[in-house]
Scaffold this motif. Structure first.
Motif, PDB file in Angstrom:
ATOM      1  N   HIS A 139       0.873  -1.180   0.000  1.00 28.48           N
ATOM      2  CA  HIS A 139       0.000   0.000   0.000  1.00 28.48           C
ATOM      3  C   HIS A 139       0.909   1.229   0.000  1.00 28.48           C
ATOM      4  N   LEU A 206     -10.247   0.073   3.972  1.00 26.48           N
ATOM      5  CA  LEU A 206      -9.296  -0.822   3.327  1.00 26.48           C
ATOM      6  C   LEU A 206     -10.004  -2.101   2.914  1.00 26.48           C
ATOM      7  N   GLY A 214      -3.931  -3.476  -1.030  1.00 28.34           N
ATOM      8  CA  GLY A 214      -4.145  -2.692   0.181  1.00 28.34           C
ATOM      9  C   GLY A 214      -4.599  -3.501   1.366  1.00 28.34           C
TER      10      GLY A 214
END
Length: 550
Positions: A139, A206, A214
């Motif tokens: 991420h 997320l 992610g």
């Protein structure tokens, strides 16, 4: 697949003993504020050893989701690998103990110069760009926030004083200015990024799918580690069974030990430079290397699966926080002891999201590589000889292990043990780069400015470059000056007056790791107090710099 996933409950107590070694090394070893812990120098030889056919993982262990990690079969599979690492680390650590306490490393210092140390330290960090990039790439947004905060706190806000409440006997409760961002830039950045990931996880911002980009930024991806970790577990020697030994493993880990020794020497000089202390004298280097060997021996006996060495990451933290204190290292060791023995506390830190770790790695590993390259400041880099030695060592240190990893079948000599040794040594970046740097620096002749005035430019009759060109002259001058100064005597003498007030027998002068009594003044002998601070190029303390007592 070259290694098995070890259950988290088995790994957390190991940190306690590694940190315990850090307390000993800081107090009794080099006497510099360096944390001792698991080293990347042993990772490459360990992976190379575990990649041998004898240690290939069984097919039924390749799918981790279908493996019962608590079954006796799985437990035996990973424990026998730990026992092998345990045995070879204990044997290889004896080499480091001998090299340190015998004074051999002090003797070899005349041959180990900046052109050996620079590629060795740099190659500890440079090959890890792939790992750091992969972690941060899970991420990039979170990783960028972590990097931004570290840079903001450590570089832009380092001289900003924050009023802090303080309670004293005389003034009672009052406020005092404290350079918070200068002292805790990494910790603050870690906590803020961790909190941000927690908020994004709770709000489901997320992705919850494990395959989605992610997902690794979520704080609940390793929730099972926290639930499975025991509340309390006390490690002990031989907890995985009787250690085993193989020749290939011993040679490979010994290569890691050699790399660790060279790395530690560079760490000592880098740490001393960053905290404003004089360069370490030979007896401190001998003692530090010997104590590190004892740390490796204890780490192997307790079955940590790794050895110990000076943390270059800690050197990087010193350059960011500008705090160089033995007491800070001792306090950090005590914290790690608690984290290691109380499994839940240590496991909680395992929930730090992967991109946060990746962002920290990008900063820390970059600083480590720069610390390695900074050793070239003593070398004449206008010399084509030195440019060749450093450039060739660095490039081959990256290229050769990469090729060997991709073409392991090309190293077959017909002797299995010899093949294993070559496989381990040639896949260790630091060994390849450090060995080439050492070999070339000590054999390539010099063509210095003193010969350029002649009609021809023949190289000097020596078999190696001149001391000025190699940077050894500057090093030796700094080293000799540090041997004689009272400041060095105060910093690098043993604690509690040992060797100065006590145990001052005339026979101790023959011990290569014992402080030299003749270097101490008549005043406060063996003092442990010294105020250090960040300095500018003129040697003056920077305004707002945090003063530190060693």
């Amino acid at each position: 697949m070259v290694s098995l996933r070890v259950p988290a409950a088995a790994t957390w107590p190991m940190a306690s003993w590694m940190s315990h070694h850090g307390i000993s090394a800081s107090s009794w070893g080099s006497r510099l504020p360096i944390l001792q812990g698991g080293t990347f120098a042993f990772v490459a030889p360990s992976l190379a050893m575990l990649s041998l056919p004898a240690w290939k993982c069984p097919e039924w262990t390749l799918n981790a989701s279908q493996v019962n990690t608590s079954s006796p079969e799985f437990t035996e599979e990973w424990q026998k690998r730990i026992r092998e690492l345990q045995g070879v680390i204990m044997v290889a650590s004896c080499v480091q103990i001998l090299v340190g306490f015998s004074g051999l490393i002090g003797f070899l210092m005349r041959f180990i110069g900046p052109l050996t140390i620079a590629p060795t330290i740099s190659l500890m960090a440079l090959p890890l760009f792939h790992s750091a990039g992969n972690d941060a790439g899970t991420h990039w947004g979170i990783a960028a926030v972590t990097i931004f905060l570290i840079v903001l706190f450590s570089q832009y806000l380092k001289n900003v004083a924050v009023p802090m409440p303080i309670y004293g006997r005389e003034k009672k409760l009052h406020t005092s200015k404290f350079y918070l961002f200068q002292v805790f830039p990494v910790l603050l950045a870690l906590c803020i990024s961790w909190l941000l990931c927690f908020v994004l996880t709770v709000t489901n911002a997320l992705p919850a799918a494990p395959t989605a980009y992610g997902y690794q930024a979520r704080t609940d991806t390793k929730a099972n580690v926290l639930s499975q970790a025991p509340w309390f577990r006390f490690p002990y020697p031989g907890q995985w069974g009787l250690p085993t030994i193989s020749p290939a493993g011993v040679f490979g880990i010994t290569a890691g030990v050699i790399s660790s020794i060279v790395e530690s020497i560079g760490d000592y000089y880098a740490c001393a430079r960053l905290v404003g202390a004089p360069p370490p004298p030979k007896h401190a280097i001998n003692r530090g290397i010997g104590i590190e060997g004892l740390g490796c021996l204890l780490a192997g006996a307790w079955g940590s699966g790794n050895g110990t060495t000076s943390y270059s990451q800690n050197i990087a933290a010193l350059s960011i926080t500008r705090v160089g204190s033995r007491m800070v290292i001792v306090a950090a060791g005590c914290v790690l002891l608690v984290m290691g023995v109380f499994g839940k506390i240590g496991a909680a830190f395992a929930t730090i999201p992967t991109p946060v770790i990746g962002g920290m790695f990008l900063v820390m590993f970059g600083i480590i590589a720069a610390v390695g390259i900074s050793n070239l400041q003593y070398v004449d880099m206008n010399s084509s000889r030195n440019i060749f030695v450093f450039g060739f060592s660095i490039f081959c240190g990256l290229a050769v292990p990469n090729w060997v990893n991709k073409n392991p079948e090309m190293l077959h000599t017909g002797i299995l043990q010899l093949d294993q040794v070559f496989q381990v040594l040639l896949t260790t970046d630091m060994f390849v780069g450090g060995f080439l740097g050492f070999l070339l620096d000590n054999t390539i002749p010099a063509c210095t400015e003193t010969t350029k005035s002649r009609k021809t430019c023949p190289c000097l009759p020596e078999t190696q470059g001149s001391p000025e060109e190699r940077g050894l002259l500057t090093w030796s001058q700094i080293h000799e000056e540090s041997e004689e100064t009272m400041k060095a005597s105060e910093i690098y003498s043993l604690p509690c007056g040992i060797g100065t007030k006590f145990c001052t027998s005339s026979y101790t002068r023959y011990l290569p790791f014992w402080p030299r009594p003749e270097h101490h003044g008549k005043g406060e002998v063996g003092a442990c107090q010294l105020t250090l601070c960040s300095q500018d190029s003129s040697g003056e303390c920077l305004k707002g710099a945090t003063e530190t007592t060693m």
